[in-house]
Design a protein around this motif. Structure first.
Motif, PDB file in Angstrom:
ATOM      1  N   UNK A  38     -69.484  -0.052  20.365  1.00 40.42           N
ATOM      2  CA  UNK A  38     -70.682  -0.821  20.702  1.00 40.42           C
ATOM      3  C   UNK A  38     -70.774  -2.099  19.886  1.00 40.42           C
ATOM      4  N   UNK A  39     -71.407  -3.121  20.477  1.00 41.98           N
ATOM      5  CA  UNK A  39     -71.584  -4.404  19.813  1.00 41.98           C
ATOM      6  C   UNK A  39     -72.785  -4.311  18.869  1.00 41.98           C
ATOM      7  N   UNK A  40     -72.531  -4.066  17.604  1.00 46.19           N
ATOM      8  CA  UNK A  40     -73.583  -3.910  16.606  1.00 46.19           C
ATOM      9  C   UNK A  40     -73.900  -5.278  16.022  1.00 46.19           C
ATOM     10  N   UNK A  41     -75.171  -5.674  16.089  1.00 44.06           N
ATOM     11  CA  UNK A  41     -75.596  -6.953  15.574  1.00 44.06           C
ATOM     12  C   UNK A  41     -75.861  -6.844  14.071  1.00 44.06           C
ATOM     13  N   UNK A  42     -75.058  -7.534  13.280  1.00 53.11           N
ATOM     14  CA  UNK A  42     -75.210  -7.535  11.828  1.00 53.11           C
ATOM     15  C   UNK A  42     -75.525  -8.957  11.381  1.00 53.11           C
ATOM     16  N   UNK A  43     -76.621  -9.165  10.639  1.00 52.23           N
ATOM     17  CA  UNK A  43     -76.960 -10.529  10.188  1.00 52.23           C
ATOM     18  C   UNK A  43     -76.047 -11.004   9.062  1.00 52.23           C
ATOM     19  N   UNK A  44     -74.795 -11.257   9.405  1.00 54.87           N
ATOM     20  CA  UNK A  44     -73.791 -11.704   8.446  1.00 54.87           C
ATOM     21  C   UNK A  44     -73.137 -12.964   9.008  1.00 54.87           C
ATOM     22  N   UNK A  45     -73.306 -14.090   8.327  1.00 55.62           N
ATOM     23  CA  UNK A  45     -72.822 -15.379   8.797  1.00 55.62           C
ATOM     24  C   UNK A  45     -71.746 -15.893   7.848  1.00 55.62           C
ATOM     25  N   UNK A  46     -70.640 -16.391   8.419  1.00 55.71           N
ATOM     26  CA  UNK A  46     -69.533 -16.929   7.631  1.00 55.71           C
ATOM     27  C   UNK A  46     -69.385 -18.414   7.912  1.00 55.71           C
ATOM     28  N   UNK A  47     -69.277 -19.202   6.831  1.00 57.39           N
ATOM     29  CA  UNK A  47     -69.110 -20.649   6.939  1.00 57.39           C
ATOM     30  C   UNK A  47     -67.760 -21.018   6.324  1.00 57.39           C
ATOM     31  N   UNK A  48     -66.855 -21.568   7.123  1.00 60.81           N
ATOM     32  CA  UNK A  48     -65.534 -21.993   6.653  1.00 60.81           C
ATOM     33  C   UNK A  48     -65.435 -23.505   6.778  1.00 60.81           C
ATOM     34  N   UNK A  49     -65.133 -24.172   5.656  1.00 56.30           N
ATOM     35  CA  UNK A  49     -65.060 -25.634   5.632  1.00 56.30           C
ATOM     36  C   UNK A  49     -63.680 -26.046   5.114  1.00 56.30           C
ATOM     37  N   UNK A  50     -62.837 -26.669   5.943  1.00 54.36           N
ATOM     38  CA  UNK A  50     -61.508 -27.100   5.497  1.00 54.36           C
ATOM     39  C   UNK A  50     -61.571 -28.428   4.732  1.00 54.36           C
ATOM     40  N   UNK A  51     -60.827 -28.481   3.638  1.00 60.39           N
ATOM     41  CA  UNK A  51     -60.639 -29.722   2.878  1.00 60.39           C
ATOM     42  C   UNK A  51     -59.144 -29.830   2.602  1.00 60.39           C
ATOM     43  N   UNK A  52     -58.385 -30.478   3.502  1.00 60.82           N
ATOM     44  CA  UNK A  52     -56.923 -30.456   3.434  1.00 60.82           C
ATOM     45  C   UNK A  52     -56.380 -30.946   2.099  1.00 60.82           C
ATOM     46  N   UNK A  53     -55.347 -30.211   1.626  1.00 59.98           N
ATOM     47  CA  UNK A  53     -54.561 -30.593   0.446  1.00 59.98           C
ATOM     48  C   UNK A  53     -55.393 -30.679  -0.837  1.00 59.98           C
ATOM     49  N   UNK A  54     -56.526 -30.009  -0.871  1.00 59.87           N
ATOM     50  CA  UNK A  54     -57.355 -30.005  -2.081  1.00 59.87           C
ATOM     51  C   UNK A  54     -57.112 -28.723  -2.862  1.00 59.87           C
ATOM     52  N   UNK A  55     -57.128 -28.810  -4.171  1.00 56.28           N
ATOM     53  CA  UNK A  55     -56.935 -27.641  -5.022  1.00 56.28           C
ATOM     54  C   UNK A  55     -58.180 -26.761  -4.978  1.00 56.28           C
ATOM     55  N   UNK A  56     -58.058 -25.478  -5.347  1.00 54.27           N
ATOM     56  CA  UNK A  56     -59.237 -24.605  -5.360  1.00 54.27           C
ATOM     57  C   UNK A  56     -60.371 -25.150  -6.224  1.00 54.27           C
ATOM     58  N   UNK A  57     -60.021 -25.780  -7.350  1.00 54.98           N
ATOM     59  CA  UNK A  57     -61.056 -26.347  -8.216  1.00 54.98           C
ATOM     60  C   UNK A  57     -61.811 -27.463  -7.516  1.00 54.98           C
TER      61      UNK A  57
END
Length: 232
Positions: A38-57
């Motif tokens: 079943x399609x369970x609705x969970x209030x969990x939102x994911x935001x992914x933002x790419x920043x090419x060639x940037x270090x984790x810091x």
């Protein structure tokens, strides 16, 4: 004893009552919708933002911190967590169960629109998605026993056929190889032509296109004219 005596005296009514309860139970069992996943609705939102060639810091400093600053005070927020890796910032917003998924998604998008003004200019398009169990794969097919190009062709044929099955939402292929063209640049020739690398790259992108040139009216027919320019 009271219940026993009542049942004995009015046995016909008790039998009818039991049959009615059994009948209602059978009808409820047959008509109640049931799903394996079943399609369970969970209030969990994911935001992914790419920043090419940037270090984790740099990703954490330029993307994650400004975004968390805006999201952390959202009403109904239960937990906020982030991961900064090379070239990508991933932030997860978990809301309390009383918050509707659509409402949570809208809140996150509004706060993101405020935070993105602090992002670097080379930040690529973001991805804001809700957790949906209907998008989890229910069937995984593994192909092996031949070269990758052969398996890729078989997988694409299977993809077309499975997508035609009623009720199938999406089919994705993973692990295949995508053909590409490598271009080696000669720095000495670039210098001789006084041509910057960025200008050469822009020229290549402009040439690697299939262009529509309109249509040709011959009087009886009006065929469409296209100029194929994609590299083979």
């Amino acid at each position: 004893m009271v219940i026993t005596n009542f049942s004995v005296v009015r046995r016909v009514g008790v039998i009818i009552l039991c049959l009615g309860i059994a009948l209602l139970g059978t009808i409820s069992y047959i008509t109640t919708p049931r799903e394996a996943s079943p399609d369970i609705k969970v209030p969990l939102i994911t935001v992914a933002v790419p920043l090419p060639e940037a270090s984790p810091e740099d990703v954490e400093k330029e993307i994650t911190v400004p975004l968390e600053r805006e999201l952390r005070n959202l009403k109904g927020m239960k937990r906020l967590s982030s991961v900064s890796v090379e070239g990508m910032s991933i932030t997860t917003c978990e809301f309390t169960p009383d918050i509707a998924v659509d409402e949570a998604l809208q809140k996150v998008k509004e706060k993101f629109d405020v935070a993105k003004f602090e992002f670097p200019a080379d930040t690529e398009e973001e991805s804001i998605d809700e957790l949906s169990f209907s998008e989890f794969p229910i069937l995984i097919i593994t192909l092996y026993g031949a070269d990758v190009p052969v398996l890729q062709k078989v997988a694409e044929e299977m993809e077309d056929r499975i997508e035609q099955v009623p009720g199938v939402l999406d089919v994705k292929i993973a692990g295949g190889l995508e053909r590409q063209i490598e271009i080696l640049i000669d720095p000495e020739k670039l210098e001789a032509y006084d041509l910057p690398v960025n200008a050469l790259i822009a020229q290549l992108k402009g040439e690697n296109l299939n262009i529509s040139a309109g249509s040709l009216d011959t009087g009886t027919t009006k065929p469409t004219v296209r100029i194929p320019g994609e590299f083979k």
